[in-house]
Design a protein around this motif. Structure first.
Motif, PDB file in Angstrom:
ATOM      1  N   PHE A  18       0.834  -1.193   0.000  1.00 38.98           N
ATOM      2  CA  PHE A  18       0.000   0.000   0.000  1.00 38.98           C
ATOM      3  C   PHE A  18       0.869   1.244   0.000  1.00 38.98           C
ATOM      4  O   PHE A  18       0.636   2.188  -0.752  1.00 38.98           O
ATOM      5  CB  PHE A  18      -0.931  -0.019   1.209  1.00 38.98           C
ATOM      6  N   LEU A  19       1.899   1.245   0.820  1.00 35.81           N
ATOM      7  CA  LEU A  19       2.778   2.407   0.892  1.00 35.81           C
ATOM      8  C   LEU A  19       3.508   2.621  -0.427  1.00 35.81           C
ATOM      9  O   LEU A  19       3.650   3.743  -0.888  1.00 35.81           O
ATOM     10  CB  LEU A  19       3.792   2.243   2.028  1.00 35.81           C
ATOM     11  N   VAL A  20       3.958   1.556  -1.048  1.00 37.85           N
ATOM     12  CA  VAL A  20       4.659   1.674  -2.319  1.00 37.85           C
ATOM     13  C   VAL A  20       3.701   2.178  -3.385  1.00 37.85           C
ATOM     14  O   VAL A  20       4.025   3.077  -4.159  1.00 37.85           O
ATOM     15  CB  VAL A  20       5.296   0.323  -2.724  1.00 37.85           C
ATOM     16  N   ALA A  21       2.485   1.627  -3.425  1.00 38.66           N
ATOM     17  CA  ALA A  21       1.512   2.047  -4.424  1.00 38.66           C
ATOM     18  C   ALA A  21       1.117   3.503  -4.226  1.00 38.66           C
ATOM     19  O   ALA A  21       0.918   4.237  -5.182  1.00 38.66           O
ATOM     20  CB  ALA A  21       0.270   1.154  -4.366  1.00 38.66           C
ATOM     21  N   CYS A  22       0.991   3.933  -2.990  1.00 43.09           N
ATOM     22  CA  CYS A  22       0.533   5.285  -2.699  1.00 43.09           C
ATOM     23  C   CYS A  22       1.615   6.322  -2.904  1.00 43.09           C
ATOM     24  O   CYS A  22       1.348   7.419  -3.342  1.00 43.09           O
ATOM     25  CB  CYS A  22       0.056   5.388  -1.249  1.00 43.09           C
ATOM     26  N   ASN A  23       2.814   6.002  -2.549  1.00 38.51           N
ATOM     27  CA  ASN A  23       3.888   6.990  -2.574  1.00 38.51           C
ATOM     28  C   ASN A  23       5.140   6.374  -3.157  1.00 38.51           C
ATOM     29  O   ASN A  23       6.086   6.097  -2.458  1.00 38.51           O
ATOM     30  CB  ASN A  23       4.194   7.478  -1.147  1.00 38.51           C
ATOM     31  N   SER A  70      -8.333   7.899  18.220  1.00 38.71           N
ATOM     32  CA  SER A  70      -6.927   8.155  17.958  1.00 38.71           C
ATOM     33  C   SER A  70      -6.693   8.822  16.611  1.00 38.71           C
ATOM     34  O   SER A  70      -5.619   9.335  16.369  1.00 38.71           O
ATOM     35  CB  SER A  70      -6.122   6.855  18.034  1.00 38.71           C
ATOM     36  N   LEU A  71      -7.681   8.810  15.729  1.00 37.09           N
ATOM     37  CA  LEU A  71      -7.497   9.454  14.439  1.00 37.09           C
ATOM     38  C   LEU A  71      -7.559  10.965  14.623  1.00 37.09           C
ATOM     39  O   LEU A  71      -8.564  11.499  15.067  1.00 37.09           O
ATOM     40  CB  LEU A  71      -8.577   9.018  13.437  1.00 37.09           C
ATOM     41  N   PRO A  72      -6.477  11.660  14.267  1.00 35.99           N
ATOM     42  CA  PRO A  72      -6.493  13.109  14.435  1.00 35.99           C
ATOM     43  C   PRO A  72      -7.408  13.760  13.412  1.00 35.99           C
ATOM     44  O   PRO A  72      -7.609  13.247  12.329  1.00 35.99           O
ATOM     45  CB  PRO A  72      -5.032  13.503  14.197  1.00 35.99           C
ATOM     46  N   SER A  73      -7.964  14.861  13.769  1.00 37.81           N
ATOM     47  CA  SER A  73      -8.813  15.606  12.854  1.00 37.81           C
ATOM     48  C   SER A  73      -8.169  16.966  12.632  1.00 37.81           C
ATOM     49  O   SER A  73      -7.748  17.623  13.579  1.00 37.81           O
ATOM     50  CB  SER A  73     -10.210  15.768  13.434  1.00 37.81           C
ATOM     51  N   ILE A  74      -8.070  17.363  11.401  1.00 37.69           N
ATOM     52  CA  ILE A  74      -7.474  18.645  11.079  1.00 37.69           C
ATOM     53  C   ILE A  74      -8.571  19.701  11.160  1.00 37.69           C
ATOM     54  O   ILE A  74      -9.522  19.676  10.382  1.00 37.69           O
ATOM     55  CB  ILE A  74      -6.824  18.613   9.682  1.00 37.69           C
ATOM     56  N   GLU A  75      -8.452  20.591  12.133  1.00 33.85           N
ATOM     57  CA  GLU A  75      -9.415  21.669  12.341  1.00 33.85           C
ATOM     58  C   GLU A  75     -10.855  21.142  12.394  1.00 33.85           C
ATOM     59  O   GLU A  75     -11.772  21.754  11.860  1.00 33.85           O
ATOM     60  CB  GLU A  75      -9.262  22.729  11.256  1.00 33.85           C
ATOM     61  N   HIS A  95      -3.288  11.419   3.743  1.00 34.92           N
ATOM     62  CA  HIS A  95      -2.836  10.079   3.364  1.00 34.92           C
ATOM     63  C   HIS A  95      -2.305   9.320   4.579  1.00 34.92           C
ATOM     64  O   HIS A  95      -2.631   8.145   4.785  1.00 34.92           O
ATOM     65  CB  HIS A  95      -1.751  10.216   2.292  1.00 34.92           C
ATOM     66  N   ASP A  96      -1.527  10.006   5.397  1.00 38.75           N
ATOM     67  CA  ASP A  96      -0.961   9.370   6.586  1.00 38.75           C
ATOM     68  C   ASP A  96      -2.058   8.929   7.555  1.00 38.75           C
ATOM     69  O   ASP A  96      -2.006   7.842   8.121  1.00 38.75           O
ATOM     70  CB  ASP A  96       0.006  10.319   7.297  1.00 38.75           C
ATOM     71  N   VAL A  97      -3.068   9.775   7.740  1.00 38.61           N
ATOM     72  CA  VAL A  97      -4.163   9.435   8.642  1.00 38.61           C
ATOM     73  C   VAL A  97      -4.989   8.287   8.054  1.00 38.61           C
ATOM     74  O   VAL A  97      -5.454   7.415   8.782  1.00 38.61           O
ATOM     75  CB  VAL A  97      -5.045  10.666   8.947  1.00 38.61           C
ATOM     76  N   LEU A  98      -5.145   8.271   6.735  1.00 37.19           N
ATOM     77  CA  LEU A  98      -5.864   7.166   6.097  1.00 37.19           C
ATOM     78  C   LEU A  98      -5.197   5.833   6.425  1.00 37.19           C
ATOM     79  O   LEU A  98      -5.873   4.837   6.677  1.00 37.19           O
ATOM     80  CB  LEU A  98      -5.939   7.358   4.576  1.00 37.19           C
TER      81      LEU A  98
END
Length: 159
Positions: free
Chosen positions: A13-18, A52-57, A114-117
């Motif tokens: 997944f990490l390779v495919a995404c980035n 635990s999932l952070p929320s941006i604003e 992407h990191d939070v996903l």
């Protein structure tokens, strides 16, 4: 052995995404994903994951449009399984694995969203694998309950 399999999925997944990430970054991210996924217990509500999932604003995070159909199809499969009382959990597990594979291959995301996903996806992939390995319908139904909670967490944190 399950952790090794999950690590390979996360690494893929990490390779495919980035594809621009270097190997060192991928290794540390995949180790983190394995640690996150090992903390989720089968059949347990995913409240700790949601919290635990952070929320941006306080806004839901953006997932690219190409990925959403596979997430929504997986959610529909789980909801339908639960509502109809279907007992063919192996078929459900295989269909979810197919949607997850398409989700991973469609990822073009990067950055914070992407990191939070990944924080949501790693335990979600483990639940799908656990469903494939369930020994009976009772265990499978507990996993399905956790998958429902996982999709609920996704809906609360992503758009």
């Amino acid at each position: 052995m399950k952790i090794t399999y999950l690590a390979l999925i996360c690494l893929g997944f990490l390779v495919a995404c980035n594809s621009s990430q270097n190997t060192e970054e991928i290794s540390s991210d995949s180790k983190d994903a394995v640690v996150i996924s090992s903390e989720i217990e089968v059949g347990k509500e995913l409240e700790t994951e949601k919290d635990s999932l952070p929320s941006i604003e306080n806004n839901r995070l953006k997932v690219n449009d190409e990925m959403m159909p596979f997430i929504k199809e997986g959610q529909l499969l789980v909801t339908s399984f639960e509502k109809t009382g279907d007992e063919d959990y192996l078929n459900l597990a295989n269909e979810l694995a197919e949607q997850n594979s398409k989700l991973i291959s469609s990822c073009t995301m990067s950055g914070g969203d992407h990191d939070v996903l990944h924080e949501w996806l790693a335990p979600h992939l483990k639940l799908t694998k656990d469903l494939q390995n369930a020994e009976n319908i009772e265990i499978a139904n507990n996993i399905v309950d956790s998958l429902v909670a996982s999709y609920h967490t996704f809906d609360q944190n992503f758009r």
